[in-house]
Scaffold this motif. Structure first.
Motif, PDB file in Angstrom:
ATOM      1  N   GLY A   1       0.708  -1.170   0.064  1.00  0.00           N
ATOM      2  CA  GLY A   1       0.040  -0.096   0.007  1.00  0.00           C
ATOM      3  C   GLY A   1       0.975   1.187  -0.001  1.00  0.00           C
ATOM      4  N   SER A   2       0.222   2.253  -0.419  1.00  0.00           N
ATOM      5  CA  SER A   2       0.972   3.649  -0.254  1.00  0.00           C
ATOM      6  C   SER A   2      -0.204   4.835  -0.583  1.00  0.00           C
ATOM      7  N   GLY A   3       0.479   5.849  -0.322  1.00  0.00           N
ATOM      8  CA  GLY A   3      -0.530   7.128  -0.460  1.00  0.00           C
ATOM      9  C   GLY A   3      -0.591   7.526  -1.963  1.00  0.00           C
ATOM     10  N   GLY A   4       0.119   6.985  -2.578  1.00  0.00           N
ATOM     11  CA  GLY A   4      -0.205   7.512  -4.161  1.00  0.00           C
ATOM     12  C   GLY A   4      -0.921   6.249  -5.084  1.00  0.00           C
ATOM     13  N   ALA A   5      -0.769   6.348  -6.314  1.00  0.00           N
ATOM     14  CA  ALA A   5      -1.604   5.726  -7.190  1.00  0.00           C
ATOM     15  C   ALA A   5      -1.114   4.448  -7.145  1.00  0.00           C
ATOM     16  N   LEU A   6       0.191   4.148  -7.182  1.00  0.00           N
ATOM     17  CA  LEU A   6       0.698   2.875  -7.594  1.00  0.00           C
ATOM     18  C   LEU A   6       0.629   1.767  -6.462  1.00  0.00           C
ATOM     19  N   GLY A   7       0.125   2.172  -5.452  1.00  0.00           N
ATOM     20  CA  GLY A   7      -0.120   1.025  -4.365  1.00  0.00           C
ATOM     21  C   GLY A   7       1.132   0.312  -3.909  1.00  0.00           C
ATOM     22  N   GLY A   8       2.348   0.819  -3.815  1.00  0.00           N
ATOM     23  CA  GLY A   8       3.451  -0.023  -3.599  1.00  0.00           C
ATOM     24  C   GLY A   8       3.640  -1.229  -4.588  1.00  0.00           C
ATOM     25  N   TYR A   9       3.446  -0.923  -5.858  1.00  0.00           N
ATOM     26  CA  TYR A   9       3.642  -1.866  -6.668  1.00  0.00           C
ATOM     27  C   TYR A   9       5.463  -2.634  -6.818  1.00  0.00           C
TER      28      TYR A   9
END
Length: 186
Positions: A115-123
Motif C-alpha cells: 500500500g501507498s499514499g499514491g496511485a501505484l499502491g506499492g507496486y
C-alpha cells in the motif's frame, strides 16, 4: 466445520500510526472466520549477522523463528520505500531463513499486500517482496494482486473501510487467501 489456520502478519512499516498497519488490521477483520491472525513484531530484530547466529542467537531472532514456525501461513502488508520493501521486513526474512538449511518460511502459503499514499499502491515493493519469497519457498497467492493506493483516503477514523467498494476489494483478497491457505496448508 472448516479447519482454522494460524496466520502470521508482518507489517513492513514500524511507525506506530502506519497506514499499512491500518490496512493490515482492516484485512484481518474482513477475513473468513477460519483464519486466525497474530501480528509478529519485527522492529526489535537485530540486523542479521551470521556471527550472532550461534547456539545462543539473539532472543528476538528465536522469538520470530518460533512464531513463524507455528504459523500455517504468512500475510505481508508493506509500504514501499524507494521502489523496494522496507529494510526491517527484509531483515525479518533474512533472520527467518538462516542459518542455511533452517528456513522457517518454507512451504507456508503467503499473501503480499502493498500500500501507498499514491496511485501505484506499492507496486515496486510488492514485486520486490515476491522475488524474495520465491527463494524462500513461500507459495504466494498470485490473484487477486493486491496493490492498495491512496491509503490515506480509504479508512474512517476507526480504521474501517469507508466505502463499500474498498470493503469489497479487501474482502475479495482475504477470501482468495483463505482458499489458498486451505488448499496448501490443509
Amino acid at each position: 466445520m472448516s479447519q482454522t489456520f494460524e496466520i502470521a502478519v508482518l507489517v513492513g512499516s514500524l511507525r506506530k500510526g502506519a497506514l499499512t498497519r491500518t490496512l493490515a488490521n482492516a484485512l484481518t477483520k474482513l477475513a473468513p472466520e477460519n483464519l486466525r491472525f497474530t501480528f509478529i513484531e519485527i522492529g526489535d530484530l537485530p540486523l542479521y549477522n551470521p556471527d550472532l547466529d550461534t547456539e545462543t542467537p539473539p532472543a528476538a531472532w528465536v522469538r520470530l523463528r518460533n512464531e513463524i514456525t507455528q504459523a500455517d501461513g504468512v500475510m505481508f502488508v508493506t509500504p514501499e520505500y524507494n521502489r523496494a520493501l522496507p529494510a526491517a521486513l527484509k531483515n525479518a526474512l533474512d533472520v527467518g531463513s538462516r542459518p542455511y538449511g533452517s528456513n522457517v518460511w518454507g512451504g507456508k502459503p503467503g499473501l503480499v499486500v502493498s500500500g501507498s499514499g499514491g496511485a501505484l499502491g506499492g507496486y515496486g515493493a510488492n514485486h520486490h517482496l515476491r522475488d524474495t519469497l520465491v527463494v524462500l519457498d513461500v507459495p504466494t497467492l498470485s490473484q487477486p494482486e493486491a496493490y492498495v493506493g491512496h491509503l490515506g483516503t480509504l479508512f474512517d477514523e476507526t480504521g474501517a473501510p469507508n466505502t463499500d467498494e474498498t470493503k469489497a476489494y479487501l474482502s475479495k483478497i482475504m477470501t482468495a487467501y483463505a482458499a489458498w491457505v486451505g488448499k496448501l496448508a490443509a
